[in-house]
Design a protein around this motif. Structure first.
Motif, short mmCIF file in Angstrom:
data_model
loop_
_atom_site.label_atom_id
_atom_site.label_comp_id
_atom_site.label_asym_id
_atom_site.label_seq_id
_atom_site.Cartn_x
_atom_site.Cartn_y
_atom_site.Cartn_z
N ASP A 7 0.84 -1.19 0.00
CA ASP A 7 0.00 0.00 0.00
C ASP A 7 0.87 1.25 0.00
N ASP A 8 0.31 2.35 -0.47
CA ASP A 8 1.00 3.62 -0.36
C ASP A 8 1.21 3.92 1.13
N PRO A 9 2.43 4.19 1.56
CA PRO A 9 2.71 4.35 2.99
C PRO A 9 1.86 5.43 3.67
N GLU A 10 1.74 6.58 3.04
CA GLU A 10 0.98 7.66 3.66
C GLU A 10 -0.50 7.34 3.72
N HIS A 48 9.30 -7.92 2.60
CA HIS A 48 9.26 -8.32 1.20
C HIS A 48 8.26 -7.48 0.41
N SER A 49 7.29 -6.85 1.11
CA SER A 49 6.26 -6.11 0.39
C SER A 49 6.18 -4.65 0.77
N ASP A 50 6.66 -4.28 1.94
CA ASP A 50 6.48 -2.92 2.43
C ASP A 50 7.83 -2.25 2.70
N SER A 51 7.85 -0.96 2.45
CA SER A 51 9.09 -0.19 2.54
C SER A 51 9.36 0.26 3.97
#
Length: 438
Positions: free
Chosen positions: A160-163, A200-203
């Motif tokens: 997902d977009d972090p923000e 693996h999926s999120d920054s």
């Protein structure tokens, strides 16, 4: 007051049993049943003759939405990268919205209650762009409330977009537990947490922003580590293993619970233990997916509290935590010392509750939340069993509780939901899926 009487034995916690009757007053356990009975104006008696009483099971890692996506073609005997693609395609074809979240949630929570799960942690990771995130959270929470089960709703993230993920988490907290302390509703039936799917999926930004939401509201943090794809992608993308990344990103701390933990090294176990994290073992997912077996005995020996979870229907087609506790006990000797039945029952109850920061759950000591299961051990499947508590795991695979109590209220009586027809819930989900895939 609810009085549980005539039980063969009552498992108070991992190390203690009692032959005394158990009194539940105003949703809590009272140690002196005789005094409580004399002071009560009205007492309901639940006869537990021929039964073992345990604390309610706490499923520390589940994906309720996946109750609508079981045994899909292309999800068995494949590598995780292919599994993720297949599941994503299925989500897209059906459409993820509040209606599906509610119908799948009703099925998943009901399945849990019927197998003894009084609290379930739902790590919700599927948030299509433009979806009604508030509606999905409300629908899942209402499903659990309608059935009388406790829910921990985890606002997760998977690319997902972090923000946007952080803003969504803020909105959900404000809407569902605005007045609750530490993300827990005043009645203790609903708890919120946050949790990226994994490195693996999120920054790093996703981990950081969701961590800030958790800090502002006192929420627990949860994530997944050392799944099959997790280690490979972390090494390829960052040149480091997932646990090292989590440490750098501020996600190894006492408020963090990590699920899976397959193929961890002794050095990584020592690092985890030094930070105060808790862990969740999910053998019913990890084994069929080919990810491996978490070294539970080594984790516990290092001082890491370990809970138990089923994970979702996309990888483990049953939400039956006791069955997975049995599996955990049976496979433990493949990766270390054997685990005793009481140890594993402790993982499925108080061990899971510790990872949720819920000291009142997972045991039946005085002052505990009045969540319990009554298991009939009088049939032929338990004949010849010398230790009826150990027999809960060793004997009678697929065992289900005769009665289940949550917050002092009977929600399963004589193997059936008190307020709902499980077949109607199943039919409702089948109808929704049929309509959307026609």
């Amino acid at each position: 007051m609810l009085l549980i009487c005539n039980a063969v034995t009552t498992l108070i916690d991992e190390t203690r049993e009692s032959a005394a009757d158990l009194a539940l007053v105003d949703g809590f356990v009272v140690s002196d049943a005789i005094a409580a009975t004399s002071e009560s104006d009205e007492t309901e008696v639940l006869d537990a003759s021929g039964c073992v009483v345990t604390p309610g099971l706490v499923n520390a890692h589940h994906h309720l939405l996946q109750s609508a996506f079981r045994t899909l073609p292309g999800t068995r005997g494949v590598v995780m990268s292919e599994w993720l693609k297949t599941m994503a395609a299925a989500y897209g074809a059906v459409g993820i919205d509040p209606e599906l979240a509610r119908t799948a949630g009703l099925v998943g929570v009901a399945e849990g209650l019927l197998s003894g799960v009084t609290t379930v942690a739902d790590h919700h990771l599927t948030w299509p762009e433009g979806c009604d995130d508030m509606g999905i959270a409300r629908a899942t929470a209402s499903a659990a409330a309608e059935l009388g089960g406790r829910l921990v709703f985890v606002r997760g993230s998977a690319r997902d977009d972090p923000e946007q993920a952080a803003l969504s988490a803020e909105r959900i907290v404000a809407d569902l537990v605005a007045n609750g302390e530490g993300g827990v509703s005043n009645d203790g039936m609903l708890q919120l947490a946050v949790g990226p799917a994994g490195v693996h999926s999120d920054s790093e930004q996703t981990f950081r922003l969701l961590g800030e939401v958790a800090e502002r509201h006192g929420l627990r943090r949860r994530t997944q580590v050392n799944e099959q794809v997790d280690v490979a992608i972390a090494l390829e993308k960052y040149g480091r293993r997932p646990i090292e990344l989590l440490d750098e990103w501020g996600w190894l701390a006492p408020d963090v619970t990590i699920a899976h933990l397959c193929a961890v090294t002794p050095e990584e176990i020592a690092r985890l233990a030094s930070t105060g994290v808790t862990a969740t073992h999910a053998p019913g997912c990890d084994l069929p997916m080919g990810w491996g077996i978490a070294p539970v005995a080594a984790l516990r020996a290092a001082g890491i509290p370990v809970g138990l979870g089923t994970s979702g229907g996309g990888s483990n087609d049953a939400g039956h935590l006791l069955a997975d506790a049995r599996l955990a006990m049976q496979v433990a000797p493949l990766v270390g010392p054997a685990l005793a039945a009481r140890e594993v029952l402790g993982m499925a109850t108080e061990g899971s509750a510790r990872g949720l920061g819920r000291d009142e759950l997972g045991h039946l000591r005085h002052g505990a939340a009045a969540d319990l299961c009554v298991w009939d051990v009088s049939g032929v499947a338990d004949a010849g069993v010398a230790d009826p508590v150990a027999g809960l795991l060793w004997a009678n695979p697929g065992r289900r509780p005769k009665h289940v109590v949550v917050a002092g209220r009977v929600v399963v009586r004589d193997y059936e939901l008190v307020d709902h027809d499980q077949r109607e819930l199943a039919s409702r989900l089948s109808a929704v899926l049929a309509t959307r895939t026609a």
